[in-house]
Design a protein around this motif. Structure first.
Motif, PDB file in Angstrom:
ATOM      1  N   ASN A  15       0.785  -1.064   0.058  1.00 18.74           N
ATOM      2  CA  ASN A  15       0.042   0.102   0.001  1.00 18.74           C
ATOM      3  C   ASN A  15       1.039   1.258   0.048  1.00 18.74           C
ATOM      4  O   ASN A  15       0.397   2.303  -0.776  1.00 18.74           O
ATOM      5  CB  ASN A  15      -1.028   0.151   1.305  1.00 18.74           C
ATOM      6  N   GLU A 104     -10.276   7.253   2.906  1.00 18.04           N
ATOM      7  CA  GLU A 104     -10.135   6.307   1.687  1.00 18.04           C
ATOM      8  C   GLU A 104     -10.173   5.071   1.992  1.00 18.04           C
ATOM      9  O   GLU A 104      -9.628   4.683   3.232  1.00 18.04           O
ATOM     10  CB  GLU A 104      -8.598   6.679   1.234  1.00 18.04           C
ATOM     11  N   THR A 105     -11.009   4.209   1.360  1.00 16.94           N
ATOM     12  CA  THR A 105     -10.994   2.796   1.667  1.00 16.94           C
ATOM     13  C   THR A 105      -9.848   2.024   0.908  1.00 16.94           C
ATOM     14  O   THR A 105      -9.958   2.323  -0.444  1.00 16.94           O
ATOM     15  CB  THR A 105     -12.616   2.337   1.636  1.00 16.94           C
ATOM     16  N   LYS A 106      -9.368   1.038   1.625  1.00 19.49           N
ATOM     17  CA  LYS A 106      -8.109   0.281   0.659  1.00 19.49           C
ATOM     18  C   LYS A 106      -9.126  -0.951   0.262  1.00 19.49           C
ATOM     19  O   LYS A 106      -9.933  -1.469   1.170  1.00 19.49           O
ATOM     20  CB  LYS A 106      -7.183  -0.226   1.642  1.00 19.49           C
ATOM     21  N   PRO A 107      -8.903  -1.487  -0.765  1.00 23.38           N
ATOM     22  CA  PRO A 107      -7.798  -1.212  -1.673  1.00 23.38           C
ATOM     23  C   PRO A 107      -7.744   0.111  -2.217  1.00 23.38           C
ATOM     24  O   PRO A 107      -9.006   0.518  -2.674  1.00 23.38           O
ATOM     25  CB  PRO A 107      -7.886  -2.232  -2.964  1.00 23.38           C
ATOM     26  N   ILE A 108      -6.807   1.099  -2.473  1.00 17.21           N
ATOM     27  CA  ILE A 108      -6.608   2.257  -2.896  1.00 17.21           C
ATOM     28  C   ILE A 108      -7.032   2.546  -4.262  1.00 17.21           C
ATOM     29  O   ILE A 108      -6.630   1.591  -5.270  1.00 17.21           O
ATOM     30  CB  ILE A 108      -5.419   2.851  -2.680  1.00 17.21           C
ATOM     31  N   SER A 109      -8.031   3.273  -4.442  1.00 20.43           N
ATOM     32  CA  SER A 109      -8.421   3.620  -6.005  1.00 20.43           C
ATOM     33  C   SER A 109      -7.688   5.025  -6.422  1.00 20.43           C
ATOM     34  O   SER A 109      -7.571   5.920  -5.707  1.00 20.43           O
ATOM     35  CB  SER A 109      -9.954   4.016  -5.933  1.00 20.43           C
ATOM     36  N   VAL A 110      -6.608   4.838  -7.403  1.00 20.50           N
ATOM     37  CA  VAL A 110      -5.698   5.715  -7.769  1.00 20.50           C
ATOM     38  C   VAL A 110      -6.429   7.051  -8.163  1.00 20.50           C
ATOM     39  O   VAL A 110      -6.219   8.037  -7.560  1.00 20.50           O
ATOM     40  CB  VAL A 110      -4.885   5.322  -8.927  1.00 20.50           C
ATOM     41  N   LYS A 111      -7.427   7.031  -8.791  1.00 21.33           N
ATOM     42  CA  LYS A 111      -8.460   8.269  -9.192  1.00 21.33           C
ATOM     43  C   LYS A 111      -8.934   8.852  -8.143  1.00 21.33           C
ATOM     44  O   LYS A 111      -8.765  10.091  -7.851  1.00 21.33           O
ATOM     45  CB  LYS A 111      -9.426   7.904 -10.288  1.00 21.33           C
ATOM     46  N   HIS A 112      -9.479   8.150  -7.222  1.00 23.14           N
ATOM     47  CA  HIS A 112     -10.227   8.591  -6.077  1.00 23.14           C
ATOM     48  C   HIS A 112      -9.180   9.223  -4.863  1.00 23.14           C
ATOM     49  O   HIS A 112      -9.499  10.347  -4.348  1.00 23.14           O
ATOM     50  CB  HIS A 112     -11.053   7.535  -5.310  1.00 23.14           C
ATOM     51  N   LEU A 113      -8.142   8.593  -4.836  1.00 22.22           N
ATOM     52  CA  LEU A 113      -7.138   9.151  -3.936  1.00 22.22           C
ATOM     53  C   LEU A 113      -6.552  10.447  -4.373  1.00 22.22           C
ATOM     54  O   LEU A 113      -6.409  11.337  -3.735  1.00 22.22           O
ATOM     55  CB  LEU A 113      -5.991   8.105  -3.904  1.00 22.22           C
TER      56      LEU A 113
END
Ligand code: MN
Length: 142
Positions: A15, A104-113
């Motif tokens: 992560n 932010e909830t994992k698994p990380i969403s690249v765009k959302h992050l």
């Protein structure tokens, strides 16, 4: 405009790597800590524009670390986004009630992050005097 320093506090190496790679690729500077205790020391020293804080950490947990960060003058203004593997409604409530600036909830969403990081930093810059260099505040009479 990217280039701001983001501190990532995360004990999971995969992560950490994902968050670091995404942020560096998009022009941010990154500092890393694998424990909350180390993260607090780095936050006080380097005063990042934003902290991504894992909740489940060895030793001090992310919610406790967040509360400590809010106690120190060096770090009390720094926005903190919680990172957690848990999508449990109760956990989410605890995290938001603690006063985190985002979630932010994992698994990380690249765009959302990236969207969340940008939005939270911009919001804080607007709320902070001196955040907009072109708008010099009028001097207060003594
Ligand atoms: Mn963890």
């Amino acid at each position: 405009m990217a280039g701001e320093l983001v501190l990532i506090v995360e004990d999971n190496p995969l992560n950490m790597k994902l968050a670091r790679d995404v942020l560096v690729f998009n022009g941010y500077q990154v500092a890393e800590a694998m424990t909350a205790e180390e993260g607090i020391v780095i936050a006080c020293k380097r005063e990042p524009a934003l902290i991504l804080m894992d909740i489940q950490l060895p030793g001090m947990d992310g919610v406790t670390a967040f509360k400590q960060l809010r106690q120190y003058p060096e770090t009390q203004h720094i926005p903190v986004i919680a990172l957690t593997a848990s999508a449990m409604v109760t956990d989410r409530k605890v995290i938001l009630a603690a006063g985190f600036d985002g979630y932010e909830t994992k698994p990380i969403s690249v765009k959302h992050l990236l969207d969340t990081v940008r939005t939270v930093i911009d919001k804080r810059a607007k709320a902070t005097p001196g955040g907009a260099p072109s708008a010099a505040p009028a001097k207060e009479p003594k």
